[in-house]
Design a protein around this motif. Structure first.
Motif, PDB file in Angstrom:
ATOM      1  N   LEU A   1      -4.123  -2.164  -9.554  1.00 38.96           N
ATOM      2  CA  LEU A   1      -3.925  -0.971  -8.724  1.00 38.96           C
ATOM      3  C   LEU A   1      -5.293  -0.534  -8.196  1.00 38.96           C
ATOM      4  O   LEU A   1      -6.212  -0.275  -8.977  1.00 38.96           O
ATOM      5  CB  LEU A   1      -3.304   0.176  -9.535  1.00 38.96           C
ATOM      6  N   HIS A   2      -5.395  -0.456  -6.854  1.00 37.74           N
ATOM      7  CA  HIS A   2      -6.630   0.008  -6.226  1.00 37.74           C
ATOM      8  C   HIS A   2      -6.363   1.413  -5.691  1.00 37.74           C
ATOM      9  O   HIS A   2      -5.561   1.616  -4.772  1.00 37.74           O
ATOM     10  CB  HIS A   2      -7.035  -0.920  -5.075  1.00 37.74           C
ATOM     11  N   VAL A   3      -7.038   2.397  -6.290  1.00 34.20           N
ATOM     12  CA  VAL A   3      -6.853   3.805  -5.910  1.00 34.20           C
ATOM     13  C   VAL A   3      -8.076   4.253  -5.112  1.00 34.20           C
ATOM     14  O   VAL A   3      -9.213   4.137  -5.587  1.00 34.20           O
ATOM     15  CB  VAL A   3      -6.699   4.687  -7.161  1.00 34.20           C
ATOM     16  N   SER A   4      -7.816   4.749  -3.907  1.00 31.94           N
ATOM     17  CA  SER A   4      -8.921   5.232  -3.071  1.00 31.94           C
ATOM     18  C   SER A   4      -8.605   6.636  -2.582  1.00 31.94           C
ATOM     19  O   SER A   4      -7.453   6.998  -2.361  1.00 31.94           O
ATOM     20  CB  SER A   4      -9.151   4.293  -1.872  1.00 31.94           C
ATOM     21  N   VAL A   5      -9.667   7.450  -2.414  1.00 32.87           N
ATOM     22  CA  VAL A   5      -9.515   8.844  -1.992  1.00 32.87           C
ATOM     23  C   VAL A   5      -9.956   8.954  -0.546  1.00 32.87           C
ATOM     24  O   VAL A   5     -11.109   8.659  -0.225  1.00 32.87           O
ATOM     25  CB  VAL A   5     -10.373   9.771  -2.872  1.00 32.87           C
TER      26      VAL A   5
ATOM     27  N   THR B   1      -4.502   6.796  -1.649  1.00 33.91           N
ATOM     28  CA  THR B   1      -3.964   5.531  -1.146  1.00 33.91           C
ATOM     29  C   THR B   1      -4.008   4.535  -2.297  1.00 33.91           C
ATOM     30  O   THR B   1      -5.079   4.268  -2.868  1.00 33.91           O
ATOM     31  CB  THR B   1      -4.782   4.995   0.031  1.00 33.91           C
ATOM     32  N   VAL B   2      -2.838   3.994  -2.667  1.00 32.96           N
ATOM     33  CA  VAL B   2      -2.741   3.076  -3.814  1.00 32.96           C
ATOM     34  C   VAL B   2      -2.313   1.705  -3.276  1.00 32.96           C
ATOM     35  O   VAL B   2      -1.207   1.559  -2.749  1.00 32.96           O
ATOM     36  CB  VAL B   2      -1.732   3.577  -4.857  1.00 32.96           C
ATOM     37  N   ASP B   3      -3.228   0.742  -3.389  1.00 32.27           N
ATOM     38  CA  ASP B   3      -2.913  -0.646  -3.027  1.00 32.27           C
ATOM     39  C   ASP B   3      -2.519  -1.396  -4.294  1.00 32.27           C
ATOM     40  O   ASP B   3      -3.204  -1.314  -5.330  1.00 32.27           O
ATOM     41  CB  ASP B   3      -4.121  -1.328  -2.396  1.00 32.27           C
ATOM     42  N   VAL B   4      -1.419  -2.121  -4.198  1.00 27.51           N
ATOM     43  CA  VAL B   4      -0.873  -2.845  -5.357  1.00 27.51           C
ATOM     44  C   VAL B   4      -0.984  -4.349  -5.116  1.00 27.51           C
ATOM     45  O   VAL B   4      -0.649  -4.842  -4.033  1.00 27.51           O
ATOM     46  CB  VAL B   4       0.608  -2.468  -5.590  1.00 27.51           C
TER      47      VAL B   4
ATOM     48  N   ASP C   1     -14.365   7.373  -3.119  1.00 28.05           N
ATOM     49  CA  ASP C   1     -14.290   6.665  -4.401  1.00 28.05           C
ATOM     50  C   ASP C   1     -13.242   5.549  -4.350  1.00 28.05           C
ATOM     51  O   ASP C   1     -12.209   5.654  -3.668  1.00 28.05           O
ATOM     52  CB  ASP C   1     -13.917   7.631  -5.532  1.00 28.05           C
ATOM     53  N   HIS C   2     -13.527   4.473  -5.122  1.00 29.35           N
ATOM     54  CA  HIS C   2     -12.548   3.396  -5.343  1.00 29.35           C
ATOM     55  C   HIS C   2     -12.383   3.237  -6.857  1.00 29.35           C
ATOM     56  O   HIS C   2     -13.373   3.123  -7.593  1.00 29.35           O
ATOM     57  CB  HIS C   2     -13.024   2.064  -4.760  1.00 29.35           C
ATOM     58  N   LEU C   3     -11.137   3.238  -7.311  1.00 30.54           N
ATOM     59  CA  LEU C   3     -10.849   3.075  -8.736  1.00 30.54           C
ATOM     60  C   LEU C   3      -9.900   1.888  -8.925  1.00 30.54           C
ATOM     61  O   LEU C   3      -8.873   1.802  -8.243  1.00 30.54           O
ATOM     62  CB  LEU C   3     -10.211   4.358  -9.287  1.00 30.54           C
TER      63      LEU C   3
ATOM     64  N   SER D   1       0.855  -1.189   0.000  1.00 24.46           N
ATOM     65  CA  SER D   1       0.000   0.000   0.000  1.00 24.46           C
ATOM     66  C   SER D   1       0.890   1.237   0.000  1.00 24.46           C
ATOM     67  O   SER D   1       1.853   1.319   0.785  1.00 24.46           O
ATOM     68  CB  SER D   1      -0.913   0.004   1.234  1.00 24.46           C
ATOM     69  N   LEU D   2       0.580   2.196  -0.915  1.00 20.99           N
ATOM     70  CA  LEU D   2       1.417   3.377  -1.078  1.00 20.99           C
ATOM     71  C   LEU D   2       0.576   4.650  -0.902  1.00 20.99           C
ATOM     72  O   LEU D   2      -0.501   4.757  -1.494  1.00 20.99           O
ATOM     73  CB  LEU D   2       2.043   3.398  -2.487  1.00 20.99           C
TER      74      LEU D   2
END
Length: 551
Positions: free
Chosen positions: A547-551, A341-344, A489-491, A334-335
């Protein structure tokens, strides 16, 4: 007509017959026999056949009882088989009781008018018939068969006891043996050590390429034809065979007189000893094993080549795996990037020699913005990993220098077209540039599955801007799209390994991912929940990168 041994001769029983007519000595009208109704003293046909059959049942060889069939003119028009020995076999391979009831002229039509037919008529008149060997041809299953027989006919109970011996059995067996030797590339050989006489079959001459007029090769001549390196082992084999009569099976090489190199010849033989234990005869065969040996050599060469190729592939896979690990060292992390927040999640298959080209990049740029990329290079192996490295570092380098996303894709396309290690290499990619000040994501794609946005518990795929996969055309058009990200949001950016399954449409996989994302919306382990639901280790056939991008 048939084969087997000659049966014991039945005692002749004369039947009454009328005096000869003037039609000639070989006319069936010359012999006029009483009909059954004219011979009240004679037994009924069924009783007579039964009595004769009892006698024939105890006889060896081929023999039958024939009853005459009379025409309207009182002459013999045919004969019918009423009884047969158990061992009787005719040219059509009919045996024993299969012959009973057959008509002679219907079953063997070419007998009519022959010397055998006239002999039957003479025997029925009371004179025993024993003719010269004759040839008979019958067509069975479309194949003509010619055989030679010796036939004997003796009158009995108003009919005939007919026996025969097939004379061509030895000739037929010899032909079969010749064919078997030719097909098996082998021939027999005999040595009479007392008289110093050697005999070869025709096939042995062919094996050694020797002129038939020269006769068999003597042991003294053999070394001149054998390769020098094979002589010691062959010499030891011959000594064991001649001195002790020991059975041998040995393969050696001889020079091919036809100039085709070397022939492999196998000898299988054993000796026959006299009362004192001295070997006096040797019997065996030679076999040409050249084709077999050459096939073995070719197989060994192919095996060596396959092993060498496998070593190369194994080394290539190891190198590709190390390079892949160096580029993408962690499987899941997780970055924090630019307020996101970007989970890989990265799960390569790496089975056998297949190392895939899936990749990702998630970095913060010098201006405080974030670069988010997921890509997939076609193919597997070292070439795919090398291409992935080119794309990853080139995209990152251009993004750092402020190059717009559409220009990045255009230049990566040019890079693939002109520096691919293969004649044709393609790749897909989705690239996002996030500006935290405006909460705006500008993104482009090149033939890649669309990003999935989960907002307020509802999942939808973002409409994809124009973009052809990389390396497919020299001048494609790439367009950008924008998305304002909101808190909560989740992308998801992902490769096709997450949604594809064998024998399934891609749309079905995309729908399954959307349903799963909605089901995991409230899960604190959002990405793990999706992977647990969709990824089955035993069924996986492709790499997975998410890649899971969350705000």
């Amino acid at each position: 007509m048939t084969d087997r041994e000659e049966p014991a001769e039945a005692a002749p029983v004369r039947s009454a017959c009328a005096p000869p007519s003037a039609d000639g000595p070989f006319s069936s009208r010359h012999y006029v026999f009483p009909r059954q109704s004219d011979a009240p003293a004679e037994a009924a046909p069924a009783t007579r056949a039964s009595a004769v059959q009892e006698v024939l049942d105890g006889l060896p060889g081929s023999a039958i009882f024939l009853a005459p069939v009379y025409g309207d003119d009182g002459g013999v028009s045919d004969f019918r088989i009423l009884a047969a020995t158990p061992d009787a076999v005719d040219i059509g391979a009919r045996r024993g009781k299969e012959l009973v009831g057959l008509s002679v002229l219907e079953t063997y039509p070419t007998v009519a008018g022959t010397e055998v037919w006239q002999g039957y008529l003479q025997a029925l008149a009371g004179a025993r018939y024993e003719g010269e060997p004759f040839e008979y041809e019958e067509v069975l299953a479309g194949i003509p068969r010619l055989s030679r027989f010796a036939v004997r006919a003796t009158p009995c109970q108003g009919g005939l006891i007919v026996s025969w011996v097939r004379l061509d059995n030895g000739e037929r067996e010899q032909r079969r043996l010749t064919v078997m030797q030719r097909l098996g590339h082998m021939g027999w050989a005999d040595w009479d050590l007392v008289r110093n006489v050697i005999s070869w079959s025709e096939e042995v001459y062919a094996i050694f390429g020797r002129d038939r007029a020269l006769g068999p090769m003597t042991l003294e001549e053999m070394p001149a034809h054998v390769l020098p390196e094979d002589l010691p082992a062959l010499g030891g084999t011959v000594r064991r065979l001649l001195a002790h009569g020991e059975a041998v099976d040995h393969t050696f090489r001889v020079n091919d007189p036809g100039g085709d190199g070397t022939r492999y010849v196998r000898i299988v033989a054993e000796g026959v000893a006299d009362a004192r234990g001295t070997t006096v005869e040797v019997h065996g065969f030679f076999q040409d094993r050249t084709l077999e040996k050459r096939a073995e050599e070719q197989l060994r060469a192919q095996q060596r080549a396959a092993l060498a190729q496998r070593d190369v592939l194994v080394a290539e896979r190891a190198l590709a795996a190390r390079l892949q690990h160096a580029l993408l060292p962690v499987s899941q992390r997780s970055l924090p990037l630019a307020g996101l927040t970007v989970d890989v999640a990265y799960q390569p298959v790496q089975e056998g020699l297949n190392v895939g080209g899936d990749w990702y990049s998630a970095v913060e740029l010098p201006d405080g913005n974030a670069l988010l990329v997921v890509g997939d290079v076609a193919g597997h192996g070292l070439d795919a990993v090398a291409t992935m490295a080119q794309l990853r570092f080139t995209a990152k380098g251009m993004a750092v220098t402020g190059t717009p996303p559409t220009v990045i894709l255009d230049r990566l396309n040019t890079l693939l077209l002109h520096t691919s290690v293969r004649d044709f290499t393609t790749a897909t990619m989705v690239l996002g540039h996030y500006d935290p000040a405006a909460s705006r994501l500008t993104w482009v794609q090149a033939g890649h599955p669309p990003p999935l946005l989960l907002r307020d518990g509802r999942a939808r795929y973002l409409p994809a801007p124009c973009g052809l996969l990389l390396g497919a055309a020299p001048a494609p058009r790439y367009e950008a799209a924008t998305l304002l990200l909101r808190p909560g949001d989740h992308l998801l950016l992902y490769t096709d390994g997450l949604v594809e399954q064998p024998r399934e449409y891609l749309d079905d996989g995309l729908a399954r991912l959307a349903r799963t994302a909605e089901a995991c919306a409230a899960d604190s382990r959002f990405l793990d929940g999706i992977l647990d639901a969709l990824v089955t280790p035993d069924d996986r056939r492709d790499d997975i990168c998410v890649l899971h991008v969350s705000v």
